[in-house]
Design an enzyme around this catalytic site. Structure first.
Site, PDB file in Angstrom:
ATOM      1  N   PHE A 170       6.400   4.030   4.047  1.00 12.15           N
ATOM      2  CA  PHE A 170       6.320   5.497   4.126  1.00 12.15           C
ATOM      3  C   PHE A 170       4.891   5.962   4.429  1.00 12.15           C
ATOM      4  CE2 PHE A 170       5.367   8.970   0.888  1.00 12.15           C
ATOM      5  CZ  PHE A 170       5.451  10.002   1.819  1.00 12.15           C
ATOM      6  N   ILE A 171       3.951   5.703   3.514  1.00  6.58           N
ATOM      7  CA  ILE A 171       2.577   6.173   3.740  1.00  6.58           C
ATOM      8  C   ILE A 171       1.968   5.404   4.912  1.00  6.58           C
ATOM      9  CG2 ILE A 171       0.273   6.443   2.723  1.00  6.58           C
ATOM     10  CD1 ILE A 171       1.673   6.629  -0.047  1.00  6.58           C
ATOM     11  N   ASP A 218       3.347  -6.454   7.556  1.00  8.87           N
ATOM     12  CA  ASP A 218       4.383  -5.913   6.672  1.00  8.87           C
ATOM     13  C   ASP A 218       5.535  -6.912   6.631  1.00  8.87           C
ATOM     14  OD1 ASP A 218       6.571  -4.259   5.559  1.00  8.87           O
ATOM     15  OD2 ASP A 218       5.138  -2.616   5.820  1.00  8.87           O
ATOM     16  N   THR A 263      10.404  -3.245   1.784  1.00  8.23           N
ATOM     17  CA  THR A 263      10.868  -1.867   1.571  1.00  8.23           C
ATOM     18  C   THR A 263      10.611  -1.015   2.821  1.00  8.23           C
ATOM     19  OG1 THR A 263       8.755  -1.154   0.631  1.00  8.23           O
ATOM     20  CG2 THR A 263      10.417  -1.946  -0.925  1.00  8.23           C
ATOM     21  N   GLY A 264       9.800  -1.496   3.732  1.00  8.87           N
ATOM     22  CA  GLY A 264       9.468  -0.741   4.944  1.00  8.87           C
ATOM     23  C   GLY A 264      10.498  -0.957   6.036  1.00  8.87           C
ATOM     24  N   TYR A 289       4.761  -2.293 -13.160  1.00  6.73           N
ATOM     25  CA  TYR A 289       4.224  -1.737 -11.907  1.00  6.73           C
ATOM     26  C   TYR A 289       2.813  -1.206 -12.139  1.00  6.73           C
ATOM     27  CZ  TYR A 289       3.284   1.638  -8.206  1.00  6.73           C
ATOM     28  OH  TYR A 289       2.677   2.342  -7.202  1.00  6.73           O
ATOM     29  N   LYS A 291      -0.819  -2.432 -10.563  1.00 10.20           N
ATOM     30  CA  LYS A 291      -1.714  -1.588  -9.762  1.00 10.20           C
ATOM     31  C   LYS A 291      -3.111  -1.545 -10.391  1.00 10.20           C
ATOM     32  CE  LYS A 291      -0.491   0.054  -6.451  1.00 10.20           C
ATOM     33  NZ  LYS A 291      -0.308  -0.584  -5.111  1.00 10.20           N
ATOM     34  N   VAL A 314       3.155  11.185  -3.692  1.00  8.60           N
ATOM     35  CA  VAL A 314       3.028  11.492  -2.271  1.00  8.60           C
ATOM     36  C   VAL A 314       4.440  11.756  -1.723  1.00  8.60           C
ATOM     37  CG1 VAL A 314       2.081  10.695  -0.084  1.00  8.60           C
ATOM     38  CG2 VAL A 314       1.098   9.858  -2.238  1.00  8.60           C
TER      39      VAL A 314
HETATM   40  P1  NAD Z   1       6.635   1.833   0.796  1.00  7.63           P
HETATM   41  O1  NAD Z   1       7.568   0.952   0.017  1.00  7.63           O
HETATM   42  O2  NAD Z   1       7.240   2.771   1.762  1.00  7.63           O
HETATM   43  O3  NAD Z   1       5.549   0.956   1.527  1.00  7.63           O
HETATM   44  C1  NAD Z   1       5.116  -0.304   1.080  1.00  7.63           C
HETATM   45  C2  NAD Z   1       5.148  -1.227   2.272  1.00  7.63           C
HETATM   46  O4  NAD Z   1       4.627  -2.495   1.870  1.00  7.63           O
HETATM   47  C3  NAD Z   1       6.554  -1.468   2.823  1.00  7.63           C
HETATM   48  O5  NAD Z   1       6.550  -1.306   4.219  1.00  7.63           O
HETATM   49  C4  NAD Z   1       6.853  -2.903   2.421  1.00  7.63           C
HETATM   50  O6  NAD Z   1       7.762  -3.533   3.297  1.00  7.63           O
HETATM   51  C5  NAD Z   1       5.466  -3.515   2.423  1.00  7.63           C
HETATM   52  N1  NAD Z   1       5.323  -4.695   1.588  1.00  7.63           N
HETATM   53  C6  NAD Z   1       5.756  -4.872   0.305  1.00  7.63           C
HETATM   54  N2  NAD Z   1       5.384  -6.089  -0.134  1.00  7.63           N
HETATM   55  C7  NAD Z   1       4.707  -6.678   0.890  1.00  7.63           C
HETATM   56  C8  NAD Z   1       4.077  -7.932   1.051  1.00  7.63           C
HETATM   57  N3  NAD Z   1       4.067  -8.843   0.053  1.00  7.63           N
HETATM   58  N4  NAD Z   1       3.476  -8.196   2.223  1.00  7.63           N
HETATM   59  C9  NAD Z   1       3.472  -7.292   3.235  1.00  7.63           C
HETATM   60  N5  NAD Z   1       4.062  -6.094   3.143  1.00  7.63           N
HETATM   61  C10 NAD Z   1       4.667  -5.798   1.979  1.00  7.63           C
HETATM   62  O7  NAD Z   1       5.750   2.600  -0.290  1.00  7.63           O
HETATM   63  P2  NAD Z   1       4.689   3.779  -0.110  1.00  7.63           P
HETATM   64  O8  NAD Z   1       5.196   4.906  -0.912  1.00  7.63           O
HETATM   65  O9  NAD Z   1       4.352   3.972   1.314  1.00  7.63           O
HETATM   66  O10 NAD Z   1       3.456   3.169  -0.910  1.00  7.63           O
HETATM   67  C11 NAD Z   1       2.284   2.685  -0.257  1.00  7.63           C
HETATM   68  C12 NAD Z   1       1.262   2.325  -1.326  1.00  7.63           C
HETATM   69  O11 NAD Z   1       0.918   3.481  -2.076  1.00  7.63           O
HETATM   70  C13 NAD Z   1       1.726   1.292  -2.338  1.00  7.63           C
HETATM   71  O12 NAD Z   1       0.641   0.447  -2.645  1.00  7.63           O
HETATM   72  C14 NAD Z   1       2.092   2.102  -3.558  1.00  7.63           C
HETATM   73  O13 NAD Z   1       1.978   1.358  -4.756  1.00  7.63           O
HETATM   74  C15 NAD Z   1       1.059   3.222  -3.469  1.00  7.63           C
HETATM   75  N6  NAD Z   1       1.477   4.449  -4.141  1.00  7.63           N
HETATM   76  C16 NAD Z   1       2.420   5.246  -3.577  1.00  7.63           C
HETATM   77  C17 NAD Z   1       2.756   6.434  -4.216  1.00  7.63           C
HETATM   78  C18 NAD Z   1       3.779   7.389  -3.617  1.00  7.63           C
HETATM   79  O14 NAD Z   1       3.940   8.487  -4.167  1.00  7.63           O
HETATM   80  N7  NAD Z   1       4.448   7.059  -2.520  1.00  7.63           N
HETATM   81  C19 NAD Z   1       2.178   6.764  -5.434  1.00  7.63           C
HETATM   82  C20 NAD Z   1       1.246   5.891  -5.990  1.00  7.63           C
HETATM   83  C21 NAD Z   1       0.871   4.756  -5.315  1.00  7.63           C
END
Ligand code: NAD
Length: 318
Positions: free
Chosen positions: A11-12, A33, A37-38, A142, A146, A172
């Site tokens: 997502f981000i 990636d 989850t992406g 989790y 982090k 986010v």
């Molecule tokens: P997301 O699940 O959409 O994105 C995470 C991405 O990481 C996915 O594309 C997934 O396939 C990839 N991934 C997971 N494990 C992997 C690995 N071992 N190797 C390579 N790729 C891997 O989540 P997001 O919401 O986009 O979050 C992005 C980051 O921001 C994360 O680190 C998350 O912990 C952090 N975060 C997000 C939020 C939020 O509100 N979305 C809040 C706090 C922190």
């Protein structure tokens, strides 16, 4: 600049890829990636070098890291409930994954690493707003993973003189955020249900509050950090102190849609914190030029994206 975005199909990450490609200061964007989850389709139409694999796979990571000047590390399993079901998987992806990225960056002489941490590290600390230098007490695997990741990022500054910046993201939201899995975040779930005329599910009474940040704002801050190589000796909250309860968000969604949204109430989720809001003084000092997108505008853009993507009711947004 040549930039690697880990988790760039998420997502981000995918929003950041699109924003980075539109930034004249950034010449090349690569993504690693594992698509856990992406979604690969999030990068359709972009000119990125895509390495399909895990950051825990050293060969894949080396291939992605070679020749980069900066790394934005977003790859993670980003969910509290998921980590309660499988703490070890969260630890591997989030804590060991961050260490692997930092090590690879060091080996490849990368000049700057931005790491995504989370407001969940504050956990049991009830103080509002959350100041970065107050105590942390994770309430879930989790959050613990982090906190470990951001600690590694900060340790690499002193141990190896690697300039790093650990951001604590809060909640986010925006386009490309998934509504369709068991661990989906609240705004995409609300928007999707509302557009289908289904009741939204609230865990608890809806008075729990979060500091919601539109994804475009998050990307603007990250890109400013990358362009200027911003590093900092402690983790930095990435949210602007604009807290809202879930009931307030629903009311705004009703205004955007121009009609009421039905609700259903379920039990609170274990590991969820009741309230969250960022102290944003450090963020504003470091990034004075970034103006956050208003939550209502972000909600409207999210609704429009979901209508376009899912073919949901085109008469739903006013
Ligand atoms: P997301 O699940 O959409 O994105 C995470 C991405 O990481 C996915 O594309 C997934 O396939 C990839 N991934 C997971 N494990 C992997 C690995 N071992 N190797 C390579 N790729 C891997 O989540 P997001 O919401 O986009 O979050 C992005 C980051 O921001 C994360 O680190 C998350 O912990 C952090 N975060 C997000 C939020 C939020 O509100 N979305 C809040 C706090 C922190």
């Amino acid at each position: 600049m040549r930039v690697l975005i880990t988790g760039g199909a998420g997502f981000i990450g995918s929003n950041l890829v699109h924003a980075a490609l539109a930034d004249p200061a950034i010449k090349e964007v690569a993504v690693i990636d594992d698509l856990s989850t992406g979604v690969r389709g999030n990068l359709d139409g972009t000119d990125v070098e895509f390495v399909g694999g895990s950051v825990l796979d050293s060969q894949a990571l080396d291939a992605a890291m070679a020749g980069r000047e900066a790394v934005v590390h977003l790859a993670a399993l980003p969910s509290v409930p998921r980590s309660l079901r499988d703490p070890v998987a969260s630890h591997h992806a989030n804590a060991s994954g961050t260490l692997a990225v930092l090590e690879a960056a060091r080996r490849h002489g990368v000049g700057h690493v931005v790491v995504a941490s989370s407001s969940s590290v504050y956990g049991m600390n009830p103080a509002l707003p959350k100041e970065e230098l107050t105590w942390t007490r994770p309430m879930s695997p989790y959050a613990a993973s982090k906190l470990a990741g951001e600690s590694y990022a900060l340790a690499y500054q002193t141990a190896f003189q690697l300039p790093t910046l650990a951001f604590r993201f809060f909640n986010v939201f925006g386009p490309r955020q998934r509504h369709d899995h068991a661990y989906a975040a609240v705004i995409p779930r609300f928007v999707h249900a509302a557009l289908r005329d289904e009741p939204v599910l609230l865990h608890g009474d809806g008075t729990q509050s979060r500091d919601f940040t539109y994804v475009e704002t998050v990307c603007a801050v990250i890109l400013d950090a990358v362009r200027r190589g911003v590093h900092h000796p402690h983790a930095v909250n990435l949210a602007f102190g604009t807290r809202a309860s879930l009931l307030e968000v629903l009311a705004e969604l009703e205004e955007v849609l121009g009609r009421p949204v039905a609700r259903e109430y379920g039990p609170p989720r274990p590991g969820d914190v009741p309230h969250s809001m960022a102290d944003n003084r450090v963020l504003r000092d470091l990034f004075p030029d970034v103006t956050p997108v208003a939550r209502r505008d972000g909600l409207r853009a999210t609704v429009e994206w979901m209508i376009g993507r899912a073919g949901l009711r085109s008469d739903a947004a006013t």
